[in-house]
Scaffold this motif. Structure first.
Motif, PDB file in Angstrom:
ATOM      1  N   GLU A 115       0.813  -1.207   0.000  1.00  6.96           N
ATOM      2  CA  GLU A 115       0.000   0.000   0.000  1.00  6.96           C
ATOM      3  C   GLU A 115       0.850   1.262   0.000  1.00  6.96           C
ATOM      4  OE1 GLU A 115      -3.916   1.678   2.429  1.00  6.96           O
ATOM      5  OE2 GLU A 115      -2.541   0.277   3.405  1.00  6.96           O
ATOM      6  N   ASN A 116       1.985   1.232   0.685  1.00  6.24           N
ATOM      7  CA  ASN A 116       2.785   2.441   0.862  1.00  6.24           C
ATOM      8  C   ASN A 116       4.176   2.349   0.272  1.00  6.24           C
ATOM      9  OD1 ASN A 116       1.008   4.199   2.704  1.00  6.24           O
ATOM     10  ND2 ASN A 116       0.985   2.214   3.740  1.00  6.24           N
ATOM     11  N   ALA A 117       4.481   1.313  -0.477  1.00  7.67           N
ATOM     12  CA  ALA A 117       5.783   1.202  -1.125  1.00  7.67           C
ATOM     13  C   ALA A 117       5.745   0.096  -2.164  1.00  7.67           C
ATOM     14  CB  ALA A 117       6.885   0.908  -0.091  1.00  7.67           C
ATOM     15  N   VAL A 118       6.461   0.308  -3.262  1.00 11.68           N
ATOM     16  CA  VAL A 118       6.599  -0.697  -4.306  1.00 11.68           C
ATOM     17  C   VAL A 118       8.082  -0.914  -4.555  1.00 11.68           C
ATOM     18  CG1 VAL A 118       6.120  -1.319  -6.703  1.00 11.68           C
ATOM     19  CG2 VAL A 118       4.418  -0.033  -5.380  1.00 11.68           C
ATOM     20  N   ALA A 119       8.533  -2.125  -4.336  1.00 10.47           N
ATOM     21  CA  ALA A 119       9.914  -2.494  -4.643  1.00 10.47           C
ATOM     22  C   ALA A 119       9.932  -3.326  -5.906  1.00 10.47           C
ATOM     23  CB  ALA A 119      10.530  -3.264  -3.481  1.00 10.47           C
ATOM     24  N   TYR A 120      11.051  -3.276  -6.619  1.00 13.53           N
ATOM     25  CA  TYR A 120      11.218  -4.155  -7.770  1.00 13.53           C
ATOM     26  C   TYR A 120      12.290  -5.182  -7.426  1.00 13.53           C
ATOM     27  CZ  TYR A 120      11.872  -5.996 -12.434  1.00 13.53           C
ATOM     28  OH  TYR A 120      11.939  -6.842 -13.504  1.00 13.53           O
ATOM     29  N   THR A 121      11.989  -6.462  -7.677  1.00 10.88           N
ATOM     30  CA  THR A 121      12.933  -7.521  -7.324  1.00 10.88           C
ATOM     31  C   THR A 121      13.145  -8.456  -8.507  1.00 10.88           C
ATOM     32  OG1 THR A 121      11.206  -8.994  -6.464  1.00 10.88           O
ATOM     33  CG2 THR A 121      12.229  -7.455  -4.904  1.00 10.88           C
ATOM     34  N   VAL A 122      14.332  -9.047  -8.543  1.00 11.17           N
ATOM     35  CA  VAL A 122      14.686 -10.076  -9.517  1.00 11.17           C
ATOM     36  C   VAL A 122      15.144 -11.290  -8.734  1.00 11.17           C
ATOM     37  CG1 VAL A 122      16.251 -10.733 -11.381  1.00 11.17           C
ATOM     38  CG2 VAL A 122      15.371  -8.388 -11.253  1.00 11.17           C
ATOM     39  N   ARG A 123      14.609 -12.480  -9.084  1.00  8.02           N
ATOM     40  CA  ARG A 123      14.940 -13.703  -8.360  1.00  8.02           C
ATOM     41  C   ARG A 123      15.399 -14.749  -9.361  1.00  8.02           C
ATOM     42  NH1 ARG A 123      10.257 -13.686  -3.676  1.00  8.02           N
ATOM     43  NH2 ARG A 123       9.862 -11.458  -3.789  1.00  8.02           N
ATOM     44  N   ALA A 124      16.588 -15.288  -9.116  1.00  9.95           N
ATOM     45  CA  ALA A 124      17.181 -16.205 -10.085  1.00  9.95           C
ATOM     46  C   ALA A 124      17.982 -17.290  -9.384  1.00  9.95           C
ATOM     47  CB  ALA A 124      18.084 -15.439 -11.056  1.00  9.95           C
ATOM     48  N   PRO A 125      17.418 -18.488  -9.223  1.00 15.38           N
ATOM     49  CA  PRO A 125      18.244 -19.617  -8.779  1.00 15.38           C
ATOM     50  C   PRO A 125      19.047 -20.128  -9.973  1.00 15.38           C
ATOM     51  CG  PRO A 125      15.931 -20.268  -8.976  1.00 15.38           C
ATOM     52  CD  PRO A 125      15.999 -18.833  -9.374  1.00 15.38           C
ATOM     53  N   VAL A 126      20.368 -20.209  -9.818  1.00 14.02           N
ATOM     54  CA  VAL A 126      21.242 -20.582 -10.936  1.00 14.02           C
ATOM     55  C   VAL A 126      22.262 -21.607 -10.468  1.00 14.02           C
ATOM     56  CG1 VAL A 126      20.973 -18.325 -12.034  1.00 14.02           C
ATOM     57  CG2 VAL A 126      22.900 -18.715 -10.487  1.00 14.02           C
ATOM     58  N   GLN A 127      22.784 -22.392 -11.416  1.00 19.49           N
ATOM     59  CA  GLN A 127      23.786 -23.378 -11.047  1.00 19.49           C
ATOM     60  C   GLN A 127      25.018 -22.669 -10.499  1.00 19.49           C
ATOM     61  OE1 GLN A 127      23.719 -24.908 -15.127  1.00 19.49           O
ATOM     62  NE2 GLN A 127      25.958 -24.777 -15.135  1.00 19.49           N
ATOM     63  N   ALA A 128      25.632 -23.288  -9.495  1.00 18.86           N
ATOM     64  CA  ALA A 128      26.670 -22.616  -8.715  1.00 18.86           C
ATOM     65  C   ALA A 128      27.836 -22.155  -9.574  1.00 18.86           C
ATOM     66  CB  ALA A 128      27.154 -23.545  -7.603  1.00 18.86           C
ATOM     67  N   ASP A 129      28.256 -22.979 -10.536  1.00 19.59           N
ATOM     68  CA  ASP A 129      29.447 -22.623 -11.308  1.00 19.59           C
ATOM     69  C   ASP A 129      29.182 -21.527 -12.332  1.00 19.59           C
ATOM     70  OD1 ASP A 129      27.849 -24.223 -12.931  1.00 19.59           O
ATOM     71  OD2 ASP A 129      29.553 -25.168 -13.938  1.00 19.59           O
ATOM     72  N   ARG A 130      27.945 -21.050 -12.449  1.00 22.47           N
ATOM     73  CA  ARG A 130      27.615 -19.963 -13.367  1.00 22.47           C
ATOM     74  C   ARG A 130      27.054 -18.745 -12.631  1.00 22.47           C
ATOM     75  NH1 ARG A 130      29.904 -19.993 -18.355  1.00 22.47           N
ATOM     76  NH2 ARG A 130      29.537 -21.938 -19.485  1.00 22.47           N
ATOM     77  N   THR A 131      27.270 -18.660 -11.333  1.00 18.20           N
ATOM     78  CA  THR A 131      26.677 -17.574 -10.550  1.00 18.20           C
ATOM     79  C   THR A 131      27.140 -16.209 -11.027  1.00 18.20           C
ATOM     80  OG1 THR A 131      26.573 -19.048  -8.632  1.00 18.20           O
ATOM     81  CG2 THR A 131      26.317 -16.681  -8.227  1.00 18.20           C
ATOM     82  N   GLY A 132      28.438 -16.038 -11.167  1.00 19.59           N
ATOM     83  CA  GLY A 132      28.973 -14.755 -11.609  1.00 19.59           C
ATOM     84  C   GLY A 132      28.516 -14.398 -13.010  1.00 19.59           C
ATOM     85  N   ASP A 133      28.554 -15.372 -13.912  1.00 20.96           N
ATOM     86  CA  ASP A 133      28.103 -15.134 -15.282  1.00 20.96           C
ATOM     87  C   ASP A 133      26.620 -14.776 -15.305  1.00 20.96           C
ATOM     88  OD1 ASP A 133      30.629 -15.772 -16.233  1.00 20.96           O
ATOM     89  OD2 ASP A 133      30.134 -17.880 -16.553  1.00 20.96           O
ATOM     90  N   ALA A 134      25.817 -15.475 -14.499  1.00 16.50           N
ATOM     91  CA  ALA A 134      24.377 -15.227 -14.477  1.00 16.50           C
ATOM     92  C   ALA A 134      24.069 -13.830 -13.963  1.00 16.50           C
ATOM     93  CB  ALA A 134      23.675 -16.272 -13.630  1.00 16.50           C
ATOM     94  N   LEU A 135      24.736 -13.400 -12.887  1.00 14.57           N
ATOM     95  CA  LEU A 135      24.503 -12.064 -12.358  1.00 14.57           C
ATOM     96  C   LEU A 135      24.942 -11.004 -13.366  1.00 14.57           C
ATOM     97  CD1 LEU A 135      23.601 -10.142 -10.225  1.00 14.57           C
ATOM     98  CD2 LEU A 135      25.742 -10.539  -8.978  1.00 14.57           C
ATOM     99  N   ALA A 136      26.034 -11.250 -14.041  1.00 12.13           N
ATOM    100  CA  ALA A 136      26.478 -10.315 -15.081  1.00 12.13           C
ATOM    101  C   ALA A 136      25.422 -10.185 -16.176  1.00 12.13           C
ATOM    102  CB  ALA A 136      27.810 -10.769 -15.669  1.00 12.13           C
ATOM    103  N   ALA A 188       7.672   4.280 -18.160  1.00 14.18           N
ATOM    104  CA  ALA A 188       7.330   3.790 -16.825  1.00 14.18           C
ATOM    105  C   ALA A 188       8.472   2.992 -16.226  1.00 14.18           C
ATOM    106  CB  ALA A 188       6.064   2.940 -16.898  1.00 14.18           C
ATOM    107  N   ALA A 189       9.114   2.147 -17.024  1.00 18.43           N
ATOM    108  CA  ALA A 189      10.214   1.330 -16.510  1.00 18.43           C
ATOM    109  C   ALA A 189      11.416   2.197 -16.143  1.00 18.43           C
ATOM    110  CB  ALA A 189      10.607   0.286 -17.543  1.00 18.43           C
ATOM    111  N   ARG A 190      11.736   3.141 -16.993  1.00 20.22           N
ATOM    112  CA  ARG A 190      12.925   3.977 -16.742  1.00 20.22           C
ATOM    113  C   ARG A 190      12.735   4.910 -15.569  1.00 20.22           C
ATOM    114  NH1 ARG A 190      13.522   4.798 -23.276  1.00 20.22           N
ATOM    115  NH2 ARG A 190      14.531   2.759 -23.653  1.00 20.22           N
ATOM    116  N   ALA A 191      11.495   5.287 -15.292  1.00 17.92           N
ATOM    117  CA  ALA A 191      11.235   6.128 -14.125  1.00 17.92           C
ATOM    118  C   ALA A 191      11.274   5.333 -12.827  1.00 17.92           C
ATOM    119  CB  ALA A 191       9.870   6.805 -14.268  1.00 17.92           C
ATOM    120  N   ALA A 192      11.172   4.012 -12.934  1.00 14.03           N
ATOM    121  CA  ALA A 192      11.033   3.198 -11.726  1.00 14.03           C
ATOM    122  C   ALA A 192      12.333   2.561 -11.267  1.00 14.03           C
ATOM    123  CB  ALA A 192       9.997   2.104 -11.964  1.00 14.03           C
ATOM    124  N   ILE A 193      13.129   2.037 -12.175  1.00 12.75           N
ATOM    125  CA  ILE A 193      14.284   1.237 -11.760  1.00 12.75           C
ATOM    126  C   ILE A 193      15.574   1.721 -12.413  1.00 12.75           C
ATOM    127  CG2 ILE A 193      12.983  -0.836 -11.187  1.00 12.75           C
ATOM    128  CD1 ILE A 193      13.500  -1.932 -13.911  1.00 12.75           C
TER     129      ILE A 193
END
Length: 954
Positions: free
Chosen positions: A816-837, A913-918
């Motif tokens: 009601e009083n705040a909107v956050a934007y989140t990204v959730r990504a379970p990824v294989q361990a050996d590709r964590t850095g590549d996935a976040l990039a 809308a997207a550029r104003a938000a995140i």
């Protein structure tokens, strides 16, 4: 796609549609509700008579079975295609192949070469997916009536014209996706338990000797020849059943099915593997360790499959023993002796075999040997004595009521199409559900006792899951397929399409008819919002209060959650056991929750039992006892639950990220369920104070969806709530300070969770979006291009192109009083850095230079408009929409007029809308994973990395 089964209960998650199918009903002619204090529950036999799914079945010349059920309540049709093949039919060395092939079936066919989710969204489909279990593979979607012919074309194309579109690149990619699905399940606390159960109860070469997800090695070995052979041998029309349920008649359906499926040639006959119910030679005891908060003791017995006549008796017996809120194990181990924080029991049946499971999770500090001794004694006592008549009736009534509550849905995971298809494929009878309910209506205590004596006196498996490190090395893939890009070699493998099967047009758009909402007030001033739906004889009532977890004091996080959990644990006139028994006799379900902004009490009642159900709800809301003994017991359960959250990747990430995104002092910073310290500090005075300040008539409103007219609803509500007055204490007030300043730059917080085969990435940022503003809807659809659904760029990149994840989502968390934007990504361990990039690059380019395309805009708007009728198929969905409209100040017809807003959207409006938000330069990224593997990868990204050790582990 979702694989079934995976893990439930304290350690076993076996999800089956066959045990308790959702069915349809014809609304009976019943007398008006009269508000009387002595209203008695409806008879079980009368409730069972309400369950009816009329259908017509016919078979095409090529052997395809077709079942049609007509339901005209909404302009939608559920399309379910079931293939009579599952993991039990896999040859040795090919475990997991049925499920892998299910994934390939979504990657395009000869005349529909794109990802199938694209076509489904173009049709405005809802409730679409595919699943695989031991016995069958199914594909399903609910589509607007004008898109039905397109849906039949699509399903028939992959049934008859698939192999020309399957390439080695697609196989390699989906192999990687499935292996990450396996990692995602295995990475959960207790995630390796189901393998042990299957290996012990169904030792090789039993057909059920391996799980549907398969082994990494077998998935690695799957070849193109395997794909071709599986399709030719298993996916012929004579091995399939098509069910259409909804706005369609058999006469309308037959020519359409003939047109699209009729030309497909028969295939070989698949004879599903036969399998006897094995019996252990002697009792087996296994001890496993994992990142769990408390010791769990599970007992397992092999049992018969779904067509055995004892199935219903075993299911009812398990519910009485440990499945009902008033179960014998709950009463003894949880309520009275307080040796356990939770118990469960269930009968999980497949086509040929089943598993009976009874479990208890020990209360921390209690000797688990004593818990096991009492568990064994209570099981033996139940087998020796049998259930009472009242227990059998309560278990049966609650089961029928649960079925009736699901009667509105034509498709999805548990609707009418599923019920008819499962009966046909697994039992040879679409009306199999009726046989089960005939037995349920007349079941006796003696029949239940005899079934339990027969199957639960055989040798059993006892599995103890203790806190600690996993003892065995995790089975990883032999090789990680490199699928970083779809190169020319993969494109060259595409075969020429020779079949002339153009997609039929969709020449109209189904319109949403949202029910009219009426508003009135009770004598005590509470506003009543009411909508009538007569598809089923049920009434939904929500009492909603302006509280939620955002009402928690900063030093008492979890107060609202703990307090709500205590309302059902005894009133001034009823014990928690009496509350549970009463709700079961009535077939009523009362759930408590609401989220960050509201605290709600929701009643789902059979309209025939509405008045006594409302009386029970009123007593729970108005007269909670908050006995100190119950507070101490529930507090112990909540602390154990919190301890488990501190070991679960997604929960760790969310708990870590929330205060970093909202600011540590924000009411939204949580955690909603509290901490061990905050829960320990809460007193009875805090709980009673919460009720007096927040759960009161001048702070709440009522929402009702019912088949009963408004005047009857008002009369009933006035009888139970009209004299409820607010206490003298001042009403509660929340404190939202100014939003915290945005961080100057992005950073990474790494939470070390050793021995994790996957990493969980959780990124977030607080936005300036107003959920009441016009640009909010623009932002939602902009996100549908970036992260909001299967076809969004983030998911298509990391799942479908890279094969590093089972699924990625970006989504606003709207409060009601705040909107956050989140990204959730379970990824294989050996590709964590590549996935976040990749997440950072993809999001940055979307905001800077690669905004929403014309193609994405067309697809998204078409999908959003087309999905509206399917989204509000059920009374529960209507109830939720009414509450959202009230929370955000929207008009009653918001979901009818929103289609016009969608039509006005442009790529420029969505981009703005997207550029104003995140802003990707101001994200906080939380990564939960094995620091030894992950930290060197993250250090290459050029962002500050803060490492913290996981708390709450041994």
């Amino acid at each position: 796609m979702r694989i079934k089964p995976l893990l439930t209960a304290s350690v076993l998650a076996l999800t089956l549609g066959a045990c308790a199918p959702a069915m349809t009903a014809s609304a009976p002619e019943t007398a008006p509700v009269v508000a009387t204090a002595d209203a008695a529950p409806a008879e079980l036999a009368a409730l069972v008579e309400q369950v009816d799914i009329p259908f017509e079945k016919f078979t095409l010349d090529n052997g395809l079975d077709v079942i049609v059920h007509t339901d005209r309540k909404a302009p939608i049709v559920a399309v379910a295609v079931w293939y009579n093949v599952g993991s039990k039919d896999e040859p040795k060395g090919k475990s997991g192949f049925a499920h892998l092939f299910e994934h390939l079936m979504f990657n395009g066919s000869e005349n529909a070469p794109q990802d199938y989710f694209q076509y489904l969204q173009e049709m405005g489909a809802t409730d679409y997916n595919g699943t695989t279990n031991f016995d069958r593979t199914n594909y399903f979607q609910t589509v607007p009536r004008p898109a039905l012919e397109r849906a039949l074309w699509l399903e028939s194309d992959r049934m008859g014209y698939l192999l020309g579109a399957v390439t080695q690149q697609k196989l390699d990619n989906q192999r990687g996706v499935v292996q990450n699905e396996k990692r995602q399940g295995d990475n959960q606390p207790g995630g390796l338990v189901f393998y042990e159960i299957v290996n012990t109860l169904f030792p090789a070469p039993h057909p059920y000797d391996h799980t549907p997800i398969g082994s990494m090695a077998d998935l690695d070995s799957a070849s193109m020849d395997d794909v071709r052979d599986w399709f030719r041998d298993k996916y012929g029309p004579n091995n399939a059943t098509v069910v259409l349920a909804g706005d369609i008649s058999p006469a309308e359906a037959r020519p359409l099915v003939e047109k699209y499926f009729g030309p497909i040639a028969r295939g070989p006959v698949n004879n599903p593997a036969e399998a006897a119910v094995p019996e252990l030679a002697e009792d087996v005891r296994t001890v496993m360790r994992d990142q769990v908060a408390a010791v769990s003791i599970d007992k397992y017995w092999t049992a018969p499959g779904i067509t055995d006549r004892e199935l219903t008796a075993l299911t009812v017996g398990a519910r009485i023993l440990g499945g009902l809120s008033s179960s014998r194990l709950d009463n003894a181990l949880v309520r009275d002796e307080q040796l356990a924080v939770s118990v469960s029991a269930g009968n999980y049946a497949w086509q040929r075999v089943g598993i009976l499971n009874v479990a208890a999770t020990a209360r921390p500090g209690v000797d688990e040997a004593e818990v096991e001794r009492r568990l064994d004694a209570l099981i033996a006592e139940f087998i020796a004595e049998g259930p009472t008549e009242d227990e059998v009736r309560r278990a049966a009534t609650s089961s029928v009521a649960s079925t009736i509550r699901g009667l509105e849905q034509v498709g999805g995971f548990g609707g009418k199409a599923v019920t008819l298809a499962s009966g046909e494929v697994l039992a040879g009878d679409p009306g199999f559900y009726a046989r089960e309910f005939e037995i349920l209506a007349t079941l006796t205590p003696g029949e239940v006792q005899a079934a339990m004596q027969r199957w639960m006196t055989r040798p059993s498996m006892t599995l103890i899951l203790e806190p600690g490190e996993r003892g065995d090395a995790y089975e990883e893939a032999a090789s990680v397929a490199e699928t970083d890009a779809k190169g020319e070699e993969g494109a060259a493998e595409e075969l020429t399409v020779t079949k002339d099967r153009p997609a039929p047009p969709i020449d109209s758009i189904a319109q949403l008819d949202f029910p009219d909402v009426q508003h009135t007030a009770l004598a005590n001033g509470m506003t009543l919002h009411y909508a009538q739906r007569d598809a089923i004889p049920a009434t939904y009532v929500t009492l909603s209060f302006d509280a939620g977890s955002s009402a928690d004091p900063a030093d008492k996080r979890g107060l609202e959650s703990l307090a709500l959990g205590l309302f059902e644990e005894g009133t001034t006139s009823m014990s928690s056991r009496e509350i549970a028994e009463t709700s079961e006799r009535l077939g009523a379900n009362i759930s408590l929750g609401g989220g960050a902004d509201r605290s709600s009490f929701t009643l789902s009642a059979l309209s025939a039992n509405l008045v006594p159900s409302l009386e029970l709800l009123s007593d729970i809301v108005r007269n909670p006892a908050f006995a100190q003994s119950e507070i101490d017991r529930v507090r112990a359960q909540r602390i154990t639950s919190v301890e488990q959250e501190l070991r679960t990747p997604a929960s760790i990430a969310q708990r870590t990220a929330a205060p970093l995104i909202y600011g540590a002092d924000s009411p939204y910073a949580g955690p909603e369920n509290g901490t061990v310290e905050s829960l320990s500090a809460i007193t009875r005075a805090d709980i009673t104070g919460f009720k007096d300040r927040w759960i009161r008539p001048d702070n709440g409103e009522i929402f009702v969806v019912s088949d009963r007219p408004l005047n009857e609803i008002v009369t009933s509500l006035e009888a139970v709530l009209g004299d409820w007055e607010a206490p003298a204490m001042a009403k509660g007030a929340k404190s939202f300070g100014p939003a915290p300043a945005a961080p100057a730059e992005s950073r990474i917080v790494l939470v070390n969770r050793p021995n994790s085969p996957q990493s969980y990435i959780y990124g977030g940022q607080l936005t300036a979006i107003d959920p009441r503003g016009e640009t909010y809807v623009d932002f939602l659809n902009a996100n549908n291009a970036l992260g909001g659904n299967f076809l969004a760029r983030l998911n298509m990149n990391l799942r479908e192109t890279k094969g590093w994840s089972y699924g990625v989502r970006g989504a606003p968390l709207t409060n009601e009083n705040a909107v956050a934007y989140t990204v959730r990504a379970p990824v294989q361990a050996d590709r964590t850095g590549d996935a976040l990039a990749e997440l950072i690059r993809e999001t940055g380019e979307f905001l800077d230079t690669r905004g929403v395309t014309d193609e994405e805009l067309t697809r998204i708007v078409t999908a959003e408009i087309g999905e509206l009728p399917g989204q509000f198929e059920t009374s529960g969905a209507i109830l939720g929409a009414m509450q959202s409209n009230a929370l955000y100040g929207r008009p009653d017809d918001y979901y009818e007029i929103i289609a016009d807003h969608y039509r006005e959207q442009t790529t420029a409006s969505l981009d703005a809308a997207a550029r104003a938000a995140i802003d990707t330069d101001r994200f906080v990224w939380v990564v939960v994973g094995d620091a030894a593997v992950v930290e060197p990868q993250l250090e290459q990204l050029g962002l500050a990395v803060e490492r913290i050790e996981m708390t709450g582990t041994d």
